[in-house]
Motif scaffolding. Structure first.
Motif: not given
Length: 80
Positions: A60-80
């Motif tokens: 669960r902790k790893a999944a939450l961390e992956r989701a947080a990384d994805r949200r940060r990448a979306l906010a920075r515009g690295e992924i669409t």
């Protein structure tokens, strides 16, 4: 851990408890019957490992961390 003899003995005890429960509740309306007996506790990781086992907490902790990384990448515009 239990050996074969202990497991067979526990199985026999469970079967006898169920049979006694069935005899005691024979002819009684289902709403008035007592609850069926639960099986004997047996050793091992079977039911004791629930939703809060160390493995599940780590997943669960790893999944939450992956989701947080994805949200940060979306906010920075690295992924669409």
């Amino acid at each position: 851990m239990w050996g074969l003899q202990e497991h067979l003995q526990a199985l026999t005890i469970d079967e006898l408890r169920i049979a006694n429960w069935q005899r005691a509740n024979d002819g009684i309306k289902p709403s008035k019957q007592s609850k069926p007996p639960k099986p004997m506790d047996r050793p091992g990781p079977g039911r004791s490992r629930g939703k809060n086992s160390p493995e599940r907490i780590a997943k669960r902790k790893a999944a939450l961390e992956r989701a947080a990384d994805r949200r940060r990448a979306l906010a920075r515009g690295e992924i669409t």
